[in-house]
Design an enzyme around this catalytic site. Structure first.
Site, short mmCIF file in Angstrom:
data_model
loop_
_atom_site.label_atom_id
_atom_site.label_comp_id
_atom_site.label_asym_id
_atom_site.label_seq_id
_atom_site.Cartn_x
_atom_site.Cartn_y
_atom_site.Cartn_z
N ARG A 55 -8.33 -2.99 -11.72
CA ARG A 55 -9.10 -1.81 -12.44
C ARG A 55 -10.06 -2.25 -13.58
NH1 ARG A 55 -4.21 1.94 -12.70
NH2 ARG A 55 -3.52 -0.16 -12.82
N CYS A 90 0.81 -1.11 -0.10
CA CYS A 90 -0.17 0.01 0.06
C CYS A 90 0.90 1.28 -0.03
CB CYS A 90 -0.92 -0.05 1.46
SG CYS A 90 -1.93 1.57 1.12
C1 LIG Z 1 -8.51 2.49 -5.56
C2 LIG Z 1 -7.41 1.43 -5.59
C3 LIG Z 1 -7.41 0.69 -4.23
C4 LIG Z 1 -6.64 -0.18 -3.93
N1 LIG Z 1 -6.50 -0.77 -2.64
C5 LIG Z 1 -5.68 -1.89 -2.31
C6 LIG Z 1 -5.89 -2.79 -1.35
O1 LIG Z 1 -6.60 -2.48 -0.35
N2 LIG Z 1 -5.17 -3.56 -0.93
C7 LIG Z 1 -3.93 -3.98 -1.90
O2 LIG Z 1 -3.50 -4.95 -1.75
N3 LIG Z 1 -4.03 -3.32 -3.08
C8 LIG Z 1 -4.87 -2.31 -3.27
N4 LIG Z 1 -4.81 -1.81 -4.45
C9 LIG Z 1 -3.90 -2.17 -5.65
C10 LIG Z 1 -4.55 -3.24 -6.57
O3 LIG Z 1 -4.94 -4.39 -5.80
C11 LIG Z 1 -3.74 -3.45 -7.71
O4 LIG Z 1 -2.58 -4.22 -7.24
C12 LIG Z 1 -3.44 -2.47 -8.67
O5 LIG Z 1 -4.70 -1.71 -8.83
C13 LIG Z 1 -2.69 -3.05 -9.85
O6 LIG Z 1 -3.61 -3.92 -10.57
P1 LIG Z 1 -4.77 -3.45 -12.03
O7 LIG Z 1 -3.61 -2.49 -12.81
O8 LIG Z 1 -5.36 -4.47 -12.32
O9 LIG Z 1 -5.47 -2.39 -11.28
C14 LIG Z 1 -5.75 -0.58 -4.79
C15 LIG Z 1 -5.79 0.11 -6.14
C16 LIG Z 1 -6.45 0.99 -6.71
C17 LIG Z 1 -6.87 1.45 -7.89
#
Ligand SMILES: Cc1cc2nc3c(=O)[nH]c(=O)nc-3n(C[C@H](O)[C@H](O)[C@H](O)COP(=O)(O)O)c2cc1C
Length: 320
Positions: A224, A98
């Protein structure tokens, strides 16, 4: 070959998990993090973040939801993990990625990536505290400023006894800048024996094929991309064309109804606007609706606009 819905605080809440898992293709969810500081949290706290715990740890569609803990105190994390396990969680995930400043100031999330021994202590204590049949997993970014300790962190997670490691292929300094560094997923997968789940920038079935090819990982976590294209997981699994807006709209209405029933009324419009804002990436109609509702603050009026739109679409589909 599993597809895992990413934890996304403020975005993939229980209502979103409900809709996305009912749409299909998702094998497992990880819930947004629960922050653990220096005391044992209450059952109520865990049930409010992960209400699926009251449903055998699964969404209504029967998809298991792992509970994610975030913190830096190994003993306290382990105690909380034991409580979560006793509540019937199908798995416990530890957050080492995070980037939020408040979290990092208190020593949690991505800052831990500078201290592999500390990561090891957290994973080992948690694994010891949780019954063997419940998976303890971890999710990491590649590092804080750079990826120089990425392999050390992955090895520490493995040595601590984690059952699985998800890697979001970016450092904290990378933020969410495109593209994610998929090549690092292969380095990490080659370094450890535990299963590695690939994560970062999967928006289309093609991206899913590519990330698996580049990383050599069979399991992929999508974040996302699943919010922007709610049927992404289903299309990855079964092929087919993206679901048209007319088919998606009732799901959006359903989501909004659930949100309205759960959160304080003044927060409901914001949640819907947030989703519409992201859906615009795949659906121009969502962009138009977002524009129409931009200044609307009344949750009831907003619901009426949505339902009105559904009626119009329904009438257009029904032959006279
Ligand atoms: C709005 C938002 C909130 C997120 N909250 C968390 C979370 O609570 N715990 C976590 O491990 N990753 C969190 N992430 C990261 C996502 O789990 C993920 O690793 C990141 O978005 C990359 O994946 P993607 O490109 O498929 O979105 C968050 C990402 C976003 C955009």
């Amino acid at each position: 070959m599993r597809l895992i819905l990413a934890p996304m605080e403020g975005l993939a809440d229980e209502d979103m998990r409900d809709v996305l898992t009912r749409l299909g293709g998702i094998d497992l969810c990880v819930a947004e993090f629960v922050r653990v500081t220096h005391h044992l949290l209450t059952e109520r706290k865990f049930l409010s973040t992960v209400p699926e715990l009251a449903n055998g740890g699964c969404t209504r569609a029967g998809v298991p939801v792992r509970v994610q803990l975030l913190g830096s105190d190994a003993v306290c994390l382990a105690e909380n993990a034991a409580l979560v396990a006793s509540l019937g969680a199908p798995g416990i995930d530890l957050n080492f990625g995070c980037p939020a400043p408040t979290v990092n100031r208190h020593g949690g999330g991505a800052v831990l990536l500078q201290y592999p021994e500390h990561i090891h202590a957290i994973v080992a204590a948690t694994r010891r505290a949780v019954p063997r049949h419940i998976p303890v997993t971890a999710k990491m970014r590649l590092g804080l400023e750079d990826a120089s300790l990425a392999l050390d962190c992955a090895r520490a997670i493995e040595a601590g006894g984690a059952d699985e490691l998800t890697v979001h292929a970016r450092t904290k300094a990378d933020g969410y800048r495109f593209p994610a560094r998929w090549e690092w997923l292969a380095h990490i997968r080659e370094e450890v024996k535990l299963p590695v789940v690939a994560n970062g920038d999967v928006y289309t079935p093609r991206d899913w094929e590519e990330i698996r090819q580049v990383s050599g990982c069979s399991d992929v976590m999508i974040g996302r991309g699943a919010i922007i294209s709610p049927d992404l997981a289903r299309r990855i699994k079964t092929g087919g064309e993206p679901m048209p807006w007319a088919e998606l709209l009732p799901w959006v209405v359903d989501y909004y109804g659930r949100v309205r029933a759960r959160v304080e009324p003044r927060y409901a419009p914001g949640r819907l606007k947030q989703w519409l804002g992201m859906l615009r990436g795949a659906y121009p109609e969502a962009g138009e609706l977002h524009q129409t509702l931009r200044t609307e603050r009344d949750p009831v009026a907003m619901g009426k606009v949505l339902e009105g739109l559904c009626q119009i679409i329904l009438r257009a589909k029904t032959p006279l």
